[in-house]
Design an enzyme around this catalytic site. Sequence first.
Site, mmCIF file in Angstrom:
data_model
loop_
_atom_site.group_PDB
_atom_site.id
_atom_site.type_symbol
_atom_site.label_atom_id
_atom_site.label_comp_id
_atom_site.label_asym_id
_atom_site.label_seq_id
_atom_site.Cartn_x
_atom_site.Cartn_y
_atom_site.Cartn_z
ATOM 1 N N LYS A 20 50.284 46.118 34.029
ATOM 2 C CA LYS A 20 51.199 45.897 35.152
ATOM 3 C C LYS A 20 52.019 44.625 34.928
ATOM 4 O O LYS A 20 53.238 44.629 35.120
ATOM 5 C CB LYS A 20 50.381 45.807 36.449
ATOM 6 C CG LYS A 20 51.214 45.638 37.697
ATOM 7 C CD LYS A 20 50.516 46.201 38.910
ATOM 8 C CE LYS A 20 49.440 45.305 39.493
ATOM 9 N NZ LYS A 20 49.998 44.096 40.134
ATOM 10 N N SER A 21 51.366 43.544 34.537
ATOM 11 C CA SER A 21 52.080 42.267 34.363
ATOM 12 C C SER A 21 53.152 42.384 33.281
ATOM 13 O O SER A 21 54.276 41.905 33.440
ATOM 14 C CB SER A 21 51.092 41.167 33.965
ATOM 15 O OG SER A 21 50.162 40.966 34.992
ATOM 16 N N ARG A 25 57.440 42.271 33.576
ATOM 17 C CA ARG A 25 58.208 41.303 32.781
ATOM 18 C C ARG A 25 59.191 42.000 31.848
ATOM 19 O O ARG A 25 60.256 41.456 31.544
ATOM 20 C CB ARG A 25 57.236 40.404 32.008
ATOM 21 C CG ARG A 25 56.537 39.379 32.928
ATOM 22 C CD ARG A 25 55.229 38.914 32.361
ATOM 23 N NE ARG A 25 54.607 37.820 33.109
ATOM 24 C CZ ARG A 25 53.885 37.964 34.233
ATOM 25 N NH1 ARG A 25 53.700 39.167 34.763
ATOM 26 N NH2 ARG A 25 53.349 36.912 34.836
ATOM 27 N N GLY A 92 53.471 41.016 44.716
ATOM 28 C CA GLY A 92 53.602 39.559 44.640
ATOM 29 C C GLY A 92 54.292 39.137 43.357
ATOM 30 O O GLY A 92 55.068 38.181 43.341
ATOM 31 N N ARG A 120 51.607 36.820 52.388
ATOM 32 C CA ARG A 120 51.095 36.090 51.219
ATOM 33 C C ARG A 120 51.859 34.776 51.011
ATOM 34 O O ARG A 120 53.047 34.694 51.310
ATOM 35 C CB ARG A 120 51.143 36.998 49.980
ATOM 36 C CG ARG A 120 50.189 38.191 50.192
ATOM 37 C CD ARG A 120 50.114 39.076 49.010
ATOM 38 N NE ARG A 120 49.557 38.402 47.857
ATOM 39 C CZ ARG A 120 49.555 38.928 46.633
ATOM 40 N NH1 ARG A 120 50.100 40.117 46.425
ATOM 41 N NH2 ARG A 120 49.025 38.270 45.629
ATOM 42 N N GLN A 167 51.984 33.750 38.266
ATOM 43 C CA GLN A 167 53.193 34.060 39.031
ATOM 44 C C GLN A 167 53.973 32.781 39.305
ATOM 45 O O GLN A 167 55.198 32.747 39.190
ATOM 46 C CB GLN A 167 52.825 34.779 40.330
ATOM 47 C CG GLN A 167 52.240 36.158 40.053
ATOM 48 C CD GLN A 167 51.852 36.913 41.304
ATOM 49 O OE1 GLN A 167 51.952 36.397 42.410
ATOM 50 N NE2 GLN A 167 51.391 38.135 41.126
ATOM 51 N N ASP A 313 41.764 39.496 38.816
ATOM 52 C CA ASP A 313 41.967 40.809 39.444
ATOM 53 C C ASP A 313 40.754 41.726 39.277
ATOM 54 O O ASP A 313 40.648 42.740 39.961
ATOM 55 C CB ASP A 313 43.204 41.491 38.846
ATOM 56 C CG ASP A 313 44.485 40.771 39.239
ATOM 57 O OD1 ASP A 313 44.484 40.035 40.248
ATOM 58 O OD2 ASP A 313 45.499 40.946 38.530
ATOM 59 N N ARG A 344 40.105 39.338 49.435
ATOM 60 C CA ARG A 344 39.138 40.106 48.629
ATOM 61 C C ARG A 344 37.721 39.544 48.714
ATOM 62 O O ARG A 344 36.786 40.254 48.326
ATOM 63 C CB ARG A 344 39.627 40.210 47.179
ATOM 64 C CG ARG A 344 40.813 41.142 47.051
ATOM 65 C CD ARG A 344 41.269 41.338 45.618
ATOM 66 N NE ARG A 344 42.399 42.271 45.569
ATOM 67 C CZ ARG A 344 43.272 42.342 44.580
ATOM 68 N NH1 ARG A 344 43.168 41.537 43.534
ATOM 69 N NH2 ARG A 344 44.261 43.227 44.616
ATOM 70 N N ARG A 386 42.949 47.567 44.413
ATOM 71 C CA ARG A 386 41.759 47.183 43.626
ATOM 72 C C ARG A 386 40.482 47.388 44.439
ATOM 73 O O ARG A 386 39.417 47.640 43.872
ATOM 74 C CB ARG A 386 41.880 45.746 43.132
ATOM 75 C CG ARG A 386 43.158 45.530 42.300
ATOM 76 C CD ARG A 386 42.990 44.642 41.115
ATOM 77 N NE ARG A 386 44.261 44.496 40.419
ATOM 78 C CZ ARG A 386 44.730 45.334 39.491
ATOM 79 N NH1 ARG A 386 44.020 46.386 39.120
ATOM 80 N NH2 ARG A 386 45.906 45.135 38.921
HETATM 81 C C1 S3P Z 1 49.923 38.309 37.926
HETATM 82 C C2 S3P Z 1 49.251 37.129 38.151
HETATM 83 C C3 S3P Z 1 48.051 37.027 38.996
HETATM 84 C C4 S3P Z 1 47.431 38.388 39.245
HETATM 85 C C5 S3P Z 1 48.455 39.422 39.607
HETATM 86 C C6 S3P Z 1 49.464 39.581 38.498
HETATM 87 C C7 S3P Z 1 51.132 38.295 37.091
HETATM 88 O O1 S3P Z 1 48.415 36.482 40.245
HETATM 89 O O2 S3P Z 1 46.441 38.287 40.250
HETATM 90 O O3 S3P Z 1 47.844 40.673 39.853
HETATM 91 O O4 S3P Z 1 51.582 39.371 36.652
HETATM 92 O O5 S3P Z 1 51.643 37.205 36.841
HETATM 93 P P1 S3P Z 1 48.476 34.894 40.496
HETATM 94 O O6 S3P Z 1 49.599 34.344 39.725
HETATM 95 O O7 S3P Z 1 48.691 34.758 41.984
HETATM 96 O O8 S3P Z 1 47.154 34.364 40.058
#
Ligand code: S3P
Length: 426
Positions: A20-21, A25, A92, A120, A167, A313, A344, A386
């Site tokens: 996902k990350s 990007r 987020g 958030r 993030q 996560d 969570r 999750r």
């Molecule tokens: C992510 C960073 C994490 C993670 C989120 C994805 C990212 O969050 O929990 O699911 O893709 O940069 P945080 O930056 O709030 O730790």
Amino acid sequence: MIIRSIKQPLRGAIQVPGDKSISHRSVMIGSLANGTTHVSGFLAGADCLSTIECFRAMGIEIVRSGTDVTIHGKGLHGLQAPSGTLDCGNSGTTMRLLSGILAGQRFPARLTGDASLQTRPMRRVIDPLSSMHAQIASETGNGCAPLSIKPADLHGIRYQSPVASAQVKSCVLLAGLYADTETSVTEPALSRNHTELMLQGFGAQLCAEGTTVTVLPEPDLAAAEITVPGDISSAAYFITAGLMVPGSEILLTNVGINPTRDGILEVVRMMGGRIGMENIRTSGGETSADLLITHQSLHGCTIGGPLIPRLIDELPVIAVLAAFADGTTVIRDAQELKVKESNRIDLVVNMLRTMGADIIPTDDGMIINGGKPLHGGVIETNLDHRMAMSAAVAALIAEGETEIRNSDCVLISYPDFYEDLKKLRA
Ligand code: S3P
């Protein structure tokens, strides 16, 4: 969704969906690059689709066919003003990274998201962006979305982040692309480094040393080919299921094992387990491998410190594994769990207590006295993907039936989760 306890082993091979990350990007950095970026293995989950829609709304042509995505990037200054509010949905990552990009644009923008995302914390990006002279505000003044961003000339900063958050780090680095001087971010512990790796792959000048990363402004980003590995956060559900269900043998192919993300593998080792690893390869700086999971007996351990950002996560499903393992597991330094898609800590404790586990919440995590038999129950997910998948895994070893409320929320990160689970049960 009703899940019954499993009487037979889980067996077979699964390719979990793309990370996902990295998928987020690829769209963001591909849009800011000159030329056509091809992405394979893209995660077509709701969060990443929100990112695609936001960039389409800013004039970027993005063509998606299943997990193949083509992005016709227009360069660092090629985005256009969107005609309406940008909707980040539940994501987020979309909101925080996009805030950094938008802070450096010549047009104003407004960002919002769903009910969960609107609760958030966004001050963690508003504060450093404001120090860079960005014009960004929470409209209601409560530090949450909707956010409004106006054009500004950005100034490079040295940011000491109070949280280990990829993030936040990525938001500041992306804004740094538009700053007058170099920008650096130092974190209390190293968070996932996908932004750094991908920016480098596209030609940006970046220097990472320990927990500090520095980016130079105004790079000439050039389109690239991106192969997204499977998401270890999605693999985590089958890693734990395979370890817990007697007789299981599961092959998870092409799972990303970037060292800033592989904390769950370390936890399994600390619990006395072993995961087979084959076919290790690297593409675009991201390493992946095939993981072979077999049923094993495990014991409790202590999880905290710099390990936390490497598995943040996965903690809900690691808590399920801890309830299965003999002895006590302590999870600490994980207060970030309270500000994810749901709280969570509360939800994991409610879920595992409903299922008969001995679990105590703490300020920054939980203590689980494992080895007690679990039973089914009705599990609230609060629409947190999750939580739904963690409950499905716990249900496999719980006597009787488990009902997962709002189980469709898996669409956020793993649309085929229940089908893949069924395949392994067959
Ligand atoms: C992510 C960073 C994490 C993670 C989120 C994805 C990212 O969050 O929990 O699911 O893709 O940069 P945080 O930056 O709030 O730790």
